[in-house]
Write an enzyme that holds these catalytic residues in place. Sequence first.
Site, mmCIF file in Angstrom:
data_model
loop_
_atom_site.group_PDB
_atom_site.id
_atom_site.type_symbol
_atom_site.label_atom_id
_atom_site.label_comp_id
_atom_site.label_asym_id
_atom_site.label_seq_id
_atom_site.Cartn_x
_atom_site.Cartn_y
_atom_site.Cartn_z
ATOM 1 N N ASN A 1 -33.379 38.121 -33.096
ATOM 2 C CA ASN A 1 -34.372 37.866 -32.045
ATOM 3 C C ASN A 1 -35.463 36.979 -32.628
ATOM 4 O OD1 ASN A 1 -36.305 37.957 -30.032
ATOM 5 N ND2 ASN A 1 -36.968 40.053 -30.509
ATOM 6 N N LYS B 1 -37.940 35.738 -31.147
ATOM 7 C CA LYS B 1 -39.216 35.908 -30.438
ATOM 8 C C LYS B 1 -39.773 34.523 -30.049
ATOM 9 C CE LYS B 1 -40.022 39.916 -33.336
ATOM 10 N NZ LYS B 1 -40.809 41.123 -33.415
ATOM 11 N N HIS C 1 -37.995 44.724 -24.303
ATOM 12 C CA HIS C 1 -38.494 44.724 -25.687
ATOM 13 C C HIS C 1 -39.913 45.297 -25.691
ATOM 14 C CE1 HIS C 1 -39.860 43.348 -29.597
ATOM 15 N NE2 HIS C 1 -38.590 43.128 -29.913
ATOM 16 N N GLU D 1 -42.507 44.451 -27.136
ATOM 17 C CA GLU D 1 -43.580 43.453 -27.029
ATOM 18 C C GLU D 1 -43.821 43.099 -25.556
ATOM 19 O OE1 GLU D 1 -41.937 40.685 -29.842
ATOM 20 O OE2 GLU D 1 -42.449 42.057 -31.471
ATOM 21 N N GLU E 1 -35.649 50.772 -31.202
ATOM 22 C CA GLU E 1 -36.643 50.051 -31.993
ATOM 23 C C GLU E 1 -37.958 50.827 -31.988
ATOM 24 O OE1 GLU E 1 -35.660 45.638 -32.307
ATOM 25 O OE2 GLU E 1 -36.736 45.872 -30.435
ATOM 26 N N GLY F 1 -41.934 44.627 -37.079
ATOM 27 C CA GLY F 1 -42.817 43.672 -37.744
ATOM 28 C C GLY F 1 -43.747 44.294 -38.772
ATOM 29 N N SER G 1 -37.986 45.996 -38.696
ATOM 30 C CA SER G 1 -38.088 45.654 -40.118
ATOM 31 C C SER G 1 -36.748 45.720 -40.847
ATOM 32 C CB SER G 1 -39.144 46.531 -40.799
ATOM 33 O OG SER G 1 -40.420 46.272 -40.256
HETATM 34 C C1 PEP Z 1 -37.630 42.813 -32.964
HETATM 35 O O1 PEP Z 1 -38.382 41.913 -32.623
HETATM 36 O O2 PEP Z 1 -36.804 43.238 -32.155
HETATM 37 C C2 PEP Z 1 -37.722 43.329 -34.324
HETATM 38 C C3 PEP Z 1 -36.986 44.346 -34.650
HETATM 39 O O3 PEP Z 1 -38.615 42.708 -35.166
HETATM 40 P P1 PEP Z 1 -38.710 42.883 -36.772
HETATM 41 O O4 PEP Z 1 -37.301 42.807 -37.307
HETATM 42 O O5 PEP Z 1 -39.547 41.740 -37.219
HETATM 43 O O6 PEP Z 1 -39.314 44.212 -37.043
#
Ligand code: PEP
Length: 252
Positions: free
Chosen positions: A8, A10, A94, A96, A166, A172, A211
């Site tokens: 992803n 983003k 998601h 975000e 998640e 992040g 992460s």
């Molecule tokens: C994500 O944006 O779905 C995600 C898991 O981000 P990160 O791997 O940066 O934690």
Amino acid sequence: MTPLIVGNWKMNMTISASASYVAELLPLLPAGADREIALAPSFTALQAVSSLLVGSPVRLAAQDLFWEDFGPYTGEVSPVMLQEIGVEYVLIGHSERRVHLWEDDPMIARKVRAALRAGIGPIVCVGEQQDARRAGRAASLVRAQVLAAYEDVPAEDVHRLAVAYEPIWAIGSGLPAAPEDAQEMHAAIRGALTGLFGAPGGEIRILYGGSVTPDNVDSLMARPGIDGVLAGGASLRAAEFARITSFLPGGK
Ligand code: PEP
């Protein structure tokens, strides 16, 4: 079940940066058909990336879609438009978007129905905040998110669904969930899916996201019930994402 690894991006990477990335990534990918790989670029880069992926094993994913096919919805992107440029998967809900754009469960359920109508496989993202985890409410909260997103899905579409667990505190942050905690949450999600759909719910892929890096992907993917990963930050560097897609099977 074939593991699914999704990158992803983003809101990162211009069209030219996306093209350079794809050129770097493709030769690094593992050979063989024992895993599925997908990239989720920005909307503006989807068409270019779609063309560059022709003939490769990598599938195209979108980061969102709207719930109507056409109409007076300024700024939104239709499932039909995504399908036309070769999008096969879409991230829905998601965190975000839940946090910054106030996406709620009814909106997410509508987006799921829209994706399925266009033949696009929804990957619904679910996850708890840290305070919910501390209060012991993580599993019930995440189960409720899964049920709200998927309760109206007809039996014939179940095989096209996926879930990404998640935890919001892991996204992040550089602090992934411990593999055993992720496994426990995946089991709770699996229970919700089989409760909804019976045996076919046991075939829906449940990805872990938060992460994920080349250093922790093997230990996550070694856990039963973790059927893939959704990588954000680490997917922005082609070599790192290639290493993530090359996770060691660990029984899968
Ligand atoms: C994500 O944006 O779905 C995600 C898991 O981000 P990160 O791997 O940066 O934690």
